[in-house]
Write a protein that holds these residues in place. Structure first.
Motif, PDB file in Angstrom:
ATOM      1  N   LEU A  28      33.768  42.017 -27.454  1.00  0.00           N
ATOM      2  CA  LEU A  28      35.012  41.596 -28.077  1.00  0.00           C
ATOM      3  C   LEU A  28      34.820  40.507 -29.132  1.00  0.00           C
ATOM      4  N   ALA A  31      35.838  41.359 -32.783  1.00  0.00           N
ATOM      5  CA  ALA A  31      37.285  41.498 -32.930  1.00  0.00           C
ATOM      6  C   ALA A  31      37.972  40.144 -32.917  1.00  0.00           C
ATOM      7  N   VAL A  87      39.328  46.257 -37.019  1.00  0.00           N
ATOM      8  CA  VAL A  87      39.691  45.858 -35.659  1.00  0.00           C
ATOM      9  C   VAL A  87      41.053  46.433 -35.278  1.00  0.00           C
ATOM     10  N   TYR A  91      41.244  49.031 -32.065  1.00  0.00           N
ATOM     11  CA  TYR A  91      41.963  48.666 -30.844  1.00  0.00           C
ATOM     12  C   TYR A  91      43.441  49.055 -30.902  1.00  0.00           C
ATOM     13  N   LEU A  93      45.899  47.947 -32.681  1.00  0.00           N
ATOM     14  CA  LEU A  93      46.712  46.748 -32.578  1.00  0.00           C
ATOM     15  C   LEU A  93      47.973  46.869 -33.424  1.00  0.00           C
ATOM     16  N   SER A 137      45.940  42.640 -25.660  1.00  0.00           N
ATOM     17  CA  SER A 137      45.771  43.963 -26.258  1.00  0.00           C
ATOM     18  C   SER A 137      44.292  44.339 -26.353  1.00  0.00           C
ATOM     19  N   LEU A 138      43.455  43.379 -26.726  1.00  0.00           N
ATOM     20  CA  LEU A 138      42.020  43.661 -26.803  1.00  0.00           C
ATOM     21  C   LEU A 138      41.458  44.043 -25.437  1.00  0.00           C
ATOM     22  N   TYR A 139      41.989  43.434 -24.395  1.00  0.00           N
ATOM     23  CA  TYR A 139      41.544  43.733 -23.037  1.00  0.00           C
ATOM     24  C   TYR A 139      42.260  44.941 -22.438  1.00  0.00           C
TER      25      TYR A 139
END
Length: 277
Positions: A28, A31, A87, A91, A93, A137-139
């Motif tokens: 991560l 990102a 990124v 992901y 996002l 959100s990344l996780y």
């Protein structure tokens, strides 16, 4: 502001942003670095240097235009936005948190006082809460309950930063203490300028510290729900914020002469308290 790590830097919004945290999974890091570069540089546009307000707003509007281009999947020539676009795509996002951050930075240019706690929380919802949402959100953990508690933690961290930096913010002609509270406790802006820590100021700060602590504790269950590294990182973040509040109390609320900061011994205490959570 932040989710945050136990890396504390001097900047107002992101002194708790999780850059280079030893608990951050290596996958991560690119990102997080891309998101941080965007947020940090945009914050600098609003806050640093000698640019006129109109120039600052124009620069932030250019950032907004780049975000819109990312939303249209247009290729980005500027390296920072190219990394951010990658990124966002990887992901999946939402661009809304980035837009919210820019909204808060623009508000920093235009607004130097907040009449009420509600107004200040609205600012926190755009200056701090997006950081937590993006980390969740990344996780892959951005469900409704987690976002609610993350918002409480991030807003509390932002409020704690304001309490740390009363004197620093006055140097920029800003007051992040609700004017309604200052009026209730009979504290004037000129008193902040003169660094007068009298009984009125102390009573107001006692109230502000208690409210920030309550908000942090409202969000604290999130750290026990999240597994693995993210949960441990968040435990340290929560304990770090609470420790800063303790330091303000131990200084008898005189943040003019004793700006609280975490030292090496504090990290040992935070680790112990995180384990006990």
């Amino acid at each position: 502001m932040t989710f945050a790590s136990f890396i504390f830097m001097p900047e107002k919004h992101y002194e708790n942003f999780p850059v280079a945290s030893i608990l951050l999974p290596r996958r991560l890091v690119p990102a997080v670095e891309a998101i941080y570069a965007f947020a940090r540089s945009a914050d600098d546009l609003a806050d640093e240097g000698n640019a006129l307000p109109a120039e600052r707003l124009a620069a932030l509007q250019a950032y907004e235009a780049c975000l819109s281009a990312i939303g249209r999947a247009e290729q980005q020539s500027e390296p920072m936005f190219a990394r951010l676009a990658s990124v966002v795509a990887e992901y999946q996002l939402s661009l809304q948190p980035f837009q919210d951050l820019l909204s808060a930075f623009k508000q920093d240019v235009e607004t130097s006082r907040y009449r009420s706690y509600a107004e200040l929380l609205d600012y926190c919802a755009r200056s701090a809460n997006p950081v937590g949402f993006l980390m969740l959100s990344l996780y892959g953990r951005a469900d409704a309950d987690n976002v609610r508690d993350s918002n409480a933690i991030c807003s509390s961290l932002q409020l704690i930063n304001f309490l740390q930096d009363v004197a620093i913010d006055r140097e920029k002609d800003r007051v992040y203490l609700p004017l309604e509270d200052m009026q209730r406790y009979r504290v004037s802006v000129s008193q902040l300028d003169d660094a007068i820590c009298d009984v009125h100021f102390r009573e107001m700060m006692r109230f502000e510290v208690g409210r920030a602590r309550m908000l942090m504790l409202e969000g604290a269950p999130l750290a026990r729900r999240l597994p693995g590294r993210i949960g441990w990182e968040l435990r340290l973040v929560i304990q770090g914020g609470l420790r800063i509040l303790e330091a303000i109390e131990q200084a008898n609320y005189d943040v003019f002469r004793h700006r609280p900061q975490l030292g090496h011994l504090d990290w040992l205490l935070l680790a112990w308290r995180a384990l006990r959570m």
